[in-house]
Design a protein around this motif. Structure first.
Motif, short mmCIF file in Angstrom:
data_model
loop_
_atom_site.label_atom_id
_atom_site.label_comp_id
_atom_site.label_asym_id
_atom_site.label_seq_id
_atom_site.Cartn_x
_atom_site.Cartn_y
_atom_site.Cartn_z
N LYS A 279 10.64 -13.41 -3.24
CA LYS A 279 11.01 -12.67 -2.34
C LYS A 279 9.99 -11.92 -1.66
N GLU A 280 8.74 -12.31 -1.82
CA GLU A 280 7.41 -11.63 -1.41
C GLU A 280 7.35 -10.43 -1.88
N ILE A 281 7.96 -9.89 -2.99
CA ILE A 281 7.67 -8.70 -3.29
C ILE A 281 6.42 -8.49 -4.29
N VAL A 282 6.09 -9.57 -4.87
CA VAL A 282 4.59 -9.64 -5.67
C VAL A 282 3.83 -10.84 -5.22
N ILE A 283 2.64 -10.92 -5.68
CA ILE A 283 1.69 -11.76 -5.53
C ILE A 283 1.21 -12.11 -7.12
N LEU A 284 1.62 -13.22 -7.68
CA LEU A 284 1.16 -13.32 -9.08
C LEU A 284 -0.29 -13.90 -9.23
N LEU A 297 -7.52 -10.40 -17.50
CA LEU A 297 -6.47 -9.38 -16.93
C LEU A 297 -5.05 -10.07 -16.43
N TYR A 298 -4.19 -9.32 -16.34
CA TYR A 298 -2.86 -9.72 -15.44
C TYR A 298 -2.75 -9.04 -14.40
N PRO A 299 -3.54 -9.20 -13.33
CA PRO A 299 -3.50 -8.64 -12.21
C PRO A 299 -2.39 -8.82 -11.06
N LEU A 300 -1.40 -8.01 -11.17
CA LEU A 300 -0.21 -8.06 -10.52
C LEU A 300 -0.07 -7.33 -9.26
N ARG A 301 -0.09 -8.17 -8.22
CA ARG A 301 -0.07 -7.36 -6.65
C ARG A 301 1.41 -7.01 -6.12
N ILE A 302 1.56 -5.88 -5.89
CA ILE A 302 2.89 -5.58 -5.60
C ILE A 302 2.97 -5.03 -4.00
N GLU A 359 -2.75 -3.57 -6.27
CA GLU A 359 -2.93 -4.26 -7.83
C GLU A 359 -2.48 -3.29 -9.09
N ILE A 360 -1.83 -3.79 -9.84
CA ILE A 360 -1.84 -3.01 -11.25
C ILE A 360 -2.04 -4.05 -12.26
#
Ligand SMILES: *Cc1c(COP(=O)(O)O)cnc(C)c1O
Length: 387
Positions: A279-284, A297-302, A359-360
């Protein structure tokens, strides 16, 4: 500390680690004994590099790497702004000039951007294996060969990662590791440089201990007697202790297991968050096609435009649930020291800044339990679902 508290990263210390450290505590040498060499030998074997020089931090490793290539005033070094400050501080320690080049889509130093920054003062490139993902080594190597530059790899995140089926640790001229508790393995504080160059290894070993040599084959003056040693360069006390090295030896035995666990957890996150990427809410985060990340890391981009919550709100909600997130990183050029000294401002390195803003880092470490992973996924999914 509450036992159910989850942080973004954490060390794994087991009984055999403790046993190894106690053995050294009971031995004649707490420092400059045989365990440092044992640790170095093991590290060079694992990284398939000819030499490993262990030091007392990753920062010391980076500083020594810069000293070993004789970095001087007015020399320029190209590096990534999306990193920990130590990556470019080591350039400043040598009075040289850090020149930032932006990252690409995966958060890695972009070879294309590096090319734009090369001039006749450029001496080296320090690339960063962001989050454990190996840098674009082949492209960077080609550039460095063409322009006669030295390639240093800040591999603080990537011990245990591989690139084109080769372990990180032998692919650049100098590779710098950190063994801080959040990294792939720990020695409490610690670091190392690996290299295939005998000449660089000799310089690193000397500079690690005040610039002093005790090797009679290397003396400049005549050896006066058995007590004799020489200080030949201005070095530092960057030595690691045998106590720390014992922990390092024991931890290296488990490196493969640690990385496997990290990869499994990252895959569980990816599987469960895939619907938000659709849904293009995040980039994994992903492995590159030719490399395997160590998953530091698990850098989740929101995409915060598409959800109800701000980054700060997400952090606060996680904290209320006893989960400490982190951001990797505030771009180096925007730290007050760099901004003030070099006149950097917001917008100077767009890709790094956008990456950082989105990023988080979700919790990722080998001892994270199934229950804890579920808790993280449930919470982040709920927050991503509301818009
Ligand atoms: C941790 C880290 C360092 C510094 O390592 P220390 O052992 O803490 O001195 C350098 N660069 C990066 C990218 C790091 O994450």
């Amino acid at each position: 500390m509450k036992s159910d508290k989850i942080s973004y990263s954490k060390q794994t210390i087991e009984n055999d680690d403790i046993k190894r450290v106690i053995e050294v505590l009971k031995s004649p040498y707490l420092t400059q004994g045989p365990t440092v060499k044992e640790f170095e030998d093991k590290l060079s074997k694992i990284t398939e590099s000819k030499y490993a020089v262990a030091v007392n931090s990753g920062t010391a490793a980076l500083h020594l790497a810069c000293l070993a290539i004789n970095l001087k005033e007015h020399d320029q070094v190209i590096t990534s702004p999306l990193s920990f400050a130590a990556t470019s501080n080591c350039i400043l320690y040598c009075n040289a000039v850090p020149v930032f080049a932006d990252v690409d889509e995966s958060g890695l130093l972009s070879p294309k951007e590096v090319l734009k920054k090369i001039n006749n003062k450029t001496k080296a490139v320090i690339t960063v294996d962001y989050g454990g993902l190996p840098s674009h080594i082949n492209d960077l190597k080609k550039i460095c060969r063409k322009y006669n530059l030295i390639l240093i790899e800040d591999a603080a995140h990537s011990l245990g990662a591989s690139y084109c089926n080769k372990p990180v640790g032998s692919l650049a001229d100098l590779i710098c590791f950190s063994f801080h508790p959040v990294k792939s393995i720990t020695t409490g504080e610690g670091g190392a440089i690996t290299t295939n160059s005998y000449r660089l290894k000799k310089i690193l070993k000397k500079l690690r201990s005040h610039g002093i040599t005790k090797d009679k084959n290397d003396f400049i003056n005549i050896r006066q007697g058995p007590w004799y040693y020489e200080m030949q360069d201005l070095g530092y006390n960057y030595r690691i202790s045998d106590i720390q090295s014992a922990l390092g030896v024991s931890q290296l035995n488990k490196l493969n297991n640690f990385i496997t666990k990290r990869r499994e957890i990252a895959q569980i996150y990816n599987l469960n968050l895939k619907k938000f990427e659709n849904k293009e809410i995040v980039i994994l985060p992903k492995d590159n096609h030719n490399s395997k990340s160590s998953w530091h890391l698990y850098p989740l981009r929101i995409n915060f435009n598409k959800i109800k919550y701000s980054k700060k709100q997400i952090f606060d909600i996680f904290l209320k649930n006893n989960i400490q997130l982190q951001v990797h990183y505030l771009p180096i050029h925007l730290h007050p020291y760099y901004a003030k000294r070099f006149g950097y401002k917001i917008g100077d390195f767009n890709k790094s800044e956008t990456f950082s803003n989105m990023e988080i880092s979700l919790p990722l470490y080998p001892t994270l339990t199934k229950h804890q992973i579920k808790k993280v996924i449930k919470l982040i999914s709920r927050l991503l679902d509301e818009n």
